[in-house]
Write a protein that holds these residues in place. Structure first.
Motif, PDB file in Angstrom:
ATOM      1  N   GLU A   1     -17.985   1.368  -3.910  1.00  0.00           N
ATOM      2  CA  GLU A   1     -17.917   1.889  -2.544  1.00  0.00           C
ATOM      3  C   GLU A   1     -19.154   1.497  -1.744  1.00  0.00           C
ATOM      4  OE1 GLU A   1     -17.174   6.114  -0.165  1.00  0.00           O
ATOM      5  OE2 GLU A   1     -17.502   6.094  -2.325  1.00  0.00           O
TER       6      GLU A   1
ATOM      7  N   LEU B   1       0.817  -1.212   0.000  1.00  0.00           N
ATOM      8  CA  LEU B   1       0.000   0.000   0.000  1.00  0.00           C
ATOM      9  C   LEU B   1       0.853   1.265   0.000  1.00  0.00           C
ATOM     10  CD1 LEU B   1      -2.781  -0.926   2.573  1.00  0.00           C
ATOM     11  CD2 LEU B   1      -3.096  -0.530   0.138  1.00  0.00           C
TER      12      LEU B   1
ATOM     13  N   ARG C   1     -10.514  -1.006  -2.379  1.00  0.00           N
ATOM     14  CA  ARG C   1      -9.915   0.008  -3.248  1.00  0.00           C
ATOM     15  C   ARG C   1     -10.276  -0.298  -4.695  1.00  0.00           C
ATOM     16  NH1 ARG C   1      -3.868   2.279  -2.681  1.00  0.00           N
ATOM     17  NH2 ARG C   1      -4.906   2.944  -0.754  1.00  0.00           N
TER      18      ARG C   1
ATOM     19  N   ILE D   1      -3.031   2.764  -8.630  1.00  0.00           N
ATOM     20  CA  ILE D   1      -4.037   1.737  -8.845  1.00  0.00           C
ATOM     21  C   ILE D   1      -4.483   1.602 -10.288  1.00  0.00           C
ATOM     22  CG2 ILE D   1      -4.922   1.861  -6.495  1.00  0.00           C
ATOM     23  CD1 ILE D   1      -7.234   3.563  -7.537  1.00  0.00           C
TER      24      ILE D   1
END
Length: 299
Positions: free
Chosen positions: A144, A44, A151, A51
């Motif tokens: 979400e 991370l 993510r 991403i």
């Protein structure tokens, strides 16, 4: 999610990928994002936190996909057009942090404790029938709402299909938990991964010929017809029926049999044909799951 018929009425899950699909997977980099980075084992921190390569992406759903779904829901389109729209669509694949903690016995996963080390893991689901499914989302908002801690990794849908194959997943599930969920079944996942056109099995003339030819050694079978199975249709969260996007069985095989067969004779015909079909390469690649309907042939 999947209400498939008994095992004798559907093709066995293939243990090995066809050579051309395996080659496409090997040449593509496998389970990576649009930047070519593997999801598994990613940190991370630092550059690994990047991403995707869609720098100007606003996170909304692809317009072509939305138009195809609207057409399907109004019965003006079909599910083949929805899959075709995914060929150029960006989707979001959810990845989650998998935390590790050092102990006297080495490193072990611990979801309850934070740690300086964290890897990213690709999320997969297990369908009720035991198959693995890869969830993907058409918008960052939908992802979400489904998993606030996940993510979003933006990739082309073809790349997501390749990653599904690499993970052993047979289904792509678009927008699970949303107002409308569309399931891309295994043959369509394979076609999308190869960036080839997909034709539903129930509308495939080459498949229809292959299945009809297999009945040559079964005189009681007068005719074979293919039509959409009971698992093709899906529904919205509000209960509206949509003529496509269901998990299967997607193919109904209608066998017209001569009169006079007893139960044992019927079973012998159906079992024999299932064995014949499962040995056919066209059938194995293009059919996800089937249901068999028996009717009396008109004299």
């Amino acid at each position: 999610m999947d209400q498939r018929p008994p095992a004798e009425q559907r093709p066995p899950a293939p243990r090995q990928l066809p050579g051309h699909i395996a080659a496409a997977l090997a040449g593509s980099g496998g389970a990576t994002d649009s930047a070519g980075q593997p999801w598994a084992g990613r940190s991370l921190a630092g550059e690994d936190a990047k991403i995707h390569n869609f720098e100007d992406d606003d996170g909304t759903a692809d317009a072509g996909y939305l138009a195809a779904v609207d057409a399907l829901r109004s019965a003006a389109g079909d599910e083949a057009a929805v899959v075709a729209s995914l060929a150029t669509a960006r989707v979001f694949v959810p990845i989650v942090a998998r935390l590790a903690e050092e102990s006297d016995h080495g490193t072990h996963a611990d979801p309850l404790h934070g740690d300086k080390q964290a890897d990213m893991a690709l999320v997969t689901l297990k369908a009720p029938d035991g198959r693995t499914a890869l969830p993907v989302f058409t918008s960052a908002t939908a992802l979400e709402a489904w998993h606030p801690q996940a993510r979003p990794v933006a990739v082309y849908a073809a790349r997501a299909a390749l990653s599904a194959v690499a993970e052993g997943a047979e289904l792509l599930v678009l927008d699970p938990g949303s107002e409308y969920t569309f399931v891309v079944r295994r043959p369509a996942v394979w076609a999308l991964a190869q960036q080839q056109e997909w034709r539903p099995s129930y509308a495939d003339p080459e498949l229809a010929r292959a299945m009809a030819e297999a009945t040559a050694g079964y005189p009681p079978v007068r005719r074979v017809e293919l039509e959409p199975g009971g698992g093709v249709a899906s529904s919205t969260a509000g209960g509206a029926v949509v003529p496509g996007g269901g998990p299967g069985p997607e193919l109904r095989v209608v066998l017209y049999l001569t009169d006079g067969l007893d139960a044992a004779g019927v079973q012998a015909v159906v079992s024999g044909l299932n064995a014949e079909w499962s040995r056919n390469a066209v059938f194995a690649e293009r059919v996800d799951s089937i249901e068999v309907k028996l009717l009396r042939a008109a004299e």
